[in-house]
Design a protein around this motif. Structure first.
Motif, PDB file in Angstrom:
ATOM      1  N   THR A   1       0.819  -1.196   0.000  1.00 54.89           N
ATOM      2  CA  THR A   1       0.000   0.000   0.000  1.00 54.89           C
ATOM      3  C   THR A   1       0.859   1.255   0.000  1.00 54.89           C
ATOM      4  OG1 THR A   1      -1.817   1.143   1.128  1.00 54.89           O
ATOM      5  CG2 THR A   1      -0.149   0.152   2.518  1.00 54.89           C
ATOM      6  N   ASN A   2       0.311   2.323  -0.548  1.00 57.20           N
ATOM      7  CA  ASN A   2       0.909   3.646  -0.455  1.00 57.20           C
ATOM      8  C   ASN A   2       0.040   4.480   0.469  1.00 57.20           C
ATOM      9  OD1 ASN A   2       3.275   3.645  -2.270  1.00 57.20           O
ATOM     10  ND2 ASN A   2       1.757   3.092  -3.801  1.00 57.20           N
ATOM     11  N   VAL A   3       0.659   4.986   1.532  1.00 62.39           N
ATOM     12  CA  VAL A   3      -0.076   5.638   2.611  1.00 62.39           C
ATOM     13  C   VAL A   3       0.456   7.050   2.830  1.00 62.39           C
ATOM     14  CG1 VAL A   3      -0.598   5.571   5.070  1.00 62.39           C
ATOM     15  CG2 VAL A   3      -0.502   3.447   3.757  1.00 62.39           C
ATOM     16  N   VAL A   4      -0.457   7.982   2.965  1.00 64.51           N
ATOM     17  CA  VAL A   4      -0.105   9.335   3.370  1.00 64.51           C
ATOM     18  C   VAL A   4      -0.378   9.444   4.875  1.00 64.51           C
ATOM     19  CG1 VAL A   4      -0.605  11.780   3.096  1.00 64.51           C
ATOM     20  CG2 VAL A   4      -0.690  10.261   1.105  1.00 64.51           C
ATOM     21  N   HIS A   5       0.653   9.802   5.631  1.00 65.07           N
ATOM     22  CA  HIS A   5       0.506   9.851   7.094  1.00 65.07           C
ATOM     23  C   HIS A   5      -0.164  11.140   7.572  1.00 65.07           C
ATOM     24  CE1 HIS A   5       2.768   6.212   7.895  1.00 65.07           C
ATOM     25  NE2 HIS A   5       3.689   6.606   7.044  1.00 65.07           N
ATOM     26  N   SER A   6       0.191  12.248   6.923  1.00 64.16           N
ATOM     27  CA  SER A   6      -0.356  13.545   7.336  1.00 64.16           C
ATOM     28  C   SER A   6      -0.614  14.380   6.096  1.00 64.16           C
ATOM     29  CB  SER A   6       0.632  14.281   8.246  1.00 64.16           C
ATOM     30  OG  SER A   6       0.893  13.559   9.421  1.00 64.16           O
ATOM     31  N   PRO A   7      -1.539  15.329   6.179  1.00 60.69           N
ATOM     32  CA  PRO A   7      -1.812  16.189   5.016  1.00 60.69           C
ATOM     33  C   PRO A   7      -0.540  16.875   4.537  1.00 60.69           C
ATOM     34  CG  PRO A   7      -3.459  16.514   6.719  1.00 60.69           C
ATOM     35  CD  PRO A   7      -2.400  15.641   7.322  1.00 60.69           C
ATOM     36  N   GLY A   8      -0.358  16.892   3.230  1.00 63.07           N
ATOM     37  CA  GLY A   8       0.799  17.559   2.657  1.00 63.07           C
ATOM     38  C   GLY A   8       2.025  16.692   2.534  1.00 63.07           C
ATOM     39  N   GLU A   9       2.009  15.522   3.130  1.00 62.89           N
ATOM     40  CA  GLU A   9       3.166  14.623   3.039  1.00 62.89           C
ATOM     41  C   GLU A   9       3.055  13.738   1.810  1.00 62.89           C
ATOM     42  OE1 GLU A   9       4.379  13.995   7.762  1.00 62.89           O
ATOM     43  OE2 GLU A   9       3.833  12.301   6.486  1.00 62.89           O
ATOM     44  N   TYR A  10       4.226  13.236   1.384  1.00 62.34           N
ATOM     45  CA  TYR A  10       4.225  12.250   0.306  1.00 62.34           C
ATOM     46  C   TYR A  10       3.768  10.892   0.848  1.00 62.34           C
ATOM     47  CZ  TYR A  10       6.912  15.543  -2.496  1.00 62.34           C
ATOM     48  OH  TYR A  10       7.328  16.646  -3.204  1.00 62.34           O
ATOM     49  N   ALA A  11       3.242  10.077  -0.058  1.00 63.90           N
ATOM     50  CA  ALA A  11       2.843   8.729   0.334  1.00 63.90           C
ATOM     51  C   ALA A  11       4.078   7.855   0.540  1.00 63.90           C
ATOM     52  CB  ALA A  11       1.950   8.115  -0.736  1.00 63.90           C
ATOM     53  N   LEU A  12       4.005   6.996   1.544  1.00 65.36           N
ATOM     54  CA  LEU A  12       5.062   6.023   1.816  1.00 65.36           C
ATOM     55  C   LEU A  12       4.563   4.636   1.441  1.00 65.36           C
ATOM     56  CD1 LEU A  12       6.385   7.266   5.270  1.00 65.36           C
ATOM     57  CD2 LEU A  12       7.323   7.703   3.004  1.00 65.36           C
ATOM     58  N   ASN A  13       5.495   3.803   0.984  1.00 62.42           N
ATOM     59  CA  ASN A  13       5.150   2.460   0.525  1.00 62.42           C
ATOM     60  C   ASN A  13       5.374   1.449   1.645  1.00 62.42           C
ATOM     61  OD1 ASN A  13       6.132  -0.236  -1.166  1.00 62.42           O
ATOM     62  ND2 ASN A  13       4.458   0.918  -2.092  1.00 62.42           N
ATOM     63  N   CYS A  14       4.404   0.561   1.837  1.00 60.85           N
ATOM     64  CA  CYS A  14       4.482  -0.423   2.918  1.00 60.85           C
ATOM     65  C   CYS A  14       4.118  -1.810   2.385  1.00 60.85           C
ATOM     66  CB  CYS A  14       3.502  -0.083   4.034  1.00 60.85           C
ATOM     67  SG  CYS A  14       3.683   1.564   4.705  1.00 60.85           S
ATOM     68  N   TRP A  15       4.738  -2.846   2.998  1.00 64.47           N
ATOM     69  CA  TRP A  15       4.492  -4.236   2.616  1.00 64.47           C
ATOM     70  C   TRP A  15       3.930  -5.019   3.785  1.00 64.47           C
ATOM     71  CZ3 TRP A  15       4.945  -6.128  -2.237  1.00 64.47           C
ATOM     72  CH2 TRP A  15       5.688  -5.393  -3.159  1.00 64.47           C
ATOM     73  N   GLY A  16       3.061  -5.973   3.452  1.00 66.93           N
ATOM     74  CA  GLY A  16       2.608  -6.934   4.435  1.00 66.93           C
ATOM     75  C   GLY A  16       3.614  -8.059   4.592  1.00 66.93           C
ATOM     76  N   GLN A  17       3.302  -8.996   5.483  1.00 68.16           N
ATOM     77  CA  GLN A  17       4.245 -10.052   5.829  1.00 68.16           C
ATOM     78  C   GLN A  17       4.227 -11.210   4.834  1.00 68.16           C
ATOM     79  OE1 GLN A  17       1.298  -9.715   7.184  1.00 68.16           O
ATOM     80  NE2 GLN A  17       0.394 -11.733   7.571  1.00 68.16           N
ATOM     81  N   GLY A  18       3.217 -11.275   4.004  1.00 70.17           N
ATOM     82  CA  GLY A  18       3.113 -12.363   3.032  1.00 70.17           C
ATOM     83  C   GLY A  18       2.206 -13.467   3.515  1.00 70.17           C
ATOM     84  N   ASN A  19       1.506 -14.073   2.571  1.00 65.62           N
ATOM     85  CA  ASN A  19       0.532 -15.123   2.876  1.00 65.62           C
ATOM     86  C   ASN A  19       0.697 -16.232   1.845  1.00 65.62           C
ATOM     87  OD1 ASN A  19      -1.366 -15.590   4.835  1.00 65.62           O
ATOM     88  ND2 ASN A  19      -2.807 -14.059   4.104  1.00 65.62           N
ATOM     89  N   GLN A  20       0.907 -17.458   2.309  1.00 70.81           N
ATOM     90  CA  GLN A  20       1.131 -18.570   1.397  1.00 70.81           C
ATOM     91  C   GLN A  20      -0.189 -19.069   0.826  1.00 70.81           C
ATOM     92  OE1 GLN A  20       4.246 -20.118   0.482  1.00 70.81           O
ATOM     93  NE2 GLN A  20       2.894 -21.025  -1.057  1.00 70.81           N
ATOM     94  N   VAL A  21      -0.224 -19.217  -0.475  1.00 67.93           N
ATOM     95  CA  VAL A  21      -1.352 -19.822  -1.176  1.00 67.93           C
ATOM     96  C   VAL A  21      -0.826 -21.035  -1.932  1.00 67.93           C
ATOM     97  CG1 VAL A  21      -3.025 -19.533  -3.049  1.00 67.93           C
ATOM     98  CG2 VAL A  21      -2.662 -17.686  -1.393  1.00 67.93           C
ATOM     99  N   ASN A  22      -1.424 -22.193  -1.669  1.00 64.99           N
ATOM    100  CA  ASN A  22      -1.040 -23.436  -2.343  1.00 64.99           C
ATOM    101  C   ASN A  22      -2.231 -23.976  -3.113  1.00 64.99           C
ATOM    102  OD1 ASN A  22       1.664 -23.695  -1.265  1.00 64.99           O
ATOM    103  ND2 ASN A  22       0.705 -24.183   0.694  1.00 64.99           N
TER     104      ASN A  22
END
Length: 121
Positions: A97-118
């Protein structure tokens, strides 16, 4: 700081369905995009589906018509409905996801931990 928590990974037979979910928590002013990537052993991580806050989605060619991504910006939540699963869909699926923390800030990129699908034949 933002945390992504994923759920829904499992083992299914070919032709089956799974729904992955990803919820973001922490200091969030707004989410601009959410996406799902997957990674096979020894391969680079690849984009599977992405969606923006307005609901505009894009998909990798080999999942079009089978997978559907959706977003609920009021809950900072994204779903990834996967139908007609195939053995070559087997991978670790990551929420991004790309998240903006506060108004006027750039978005930061974040990753989840991963989920196995078989997916078995």
């Amino acid at each position: 700081q933002v945390q992504l928590v994923e759920s829904g990974g499992d083992s299914v037979q070919a032709g089956g369905s799974l729904r992955l979910s990803c919820v973001a928590s922490g200091t969030i002013f707004r989410i601009t995009t959410m996406a799902w990537y997957r990674q096979l052993p020894g391969k680079t991580r690849e984009l599977v589906a992405g969606i923006d806050a307005g609901g505009r989605a894009n998909y990798a060619e080999d999942v079009k018509g089978r997978f559907t991504i959706s977003i609920d910006t009021s809950k900072n939540l994204a779903y990834h409905q996967m139908n007609e699963l195939r053995p070559d869909d087997t991978a670790v699926y990551y929420c991004n996801t790309n998240v903006v923390h506060s108004p006027g800030e750039y978005a930061l990129n974040c990753w989840g931990q991963g989920n196995q699908v078989n997916v078995s034949p």
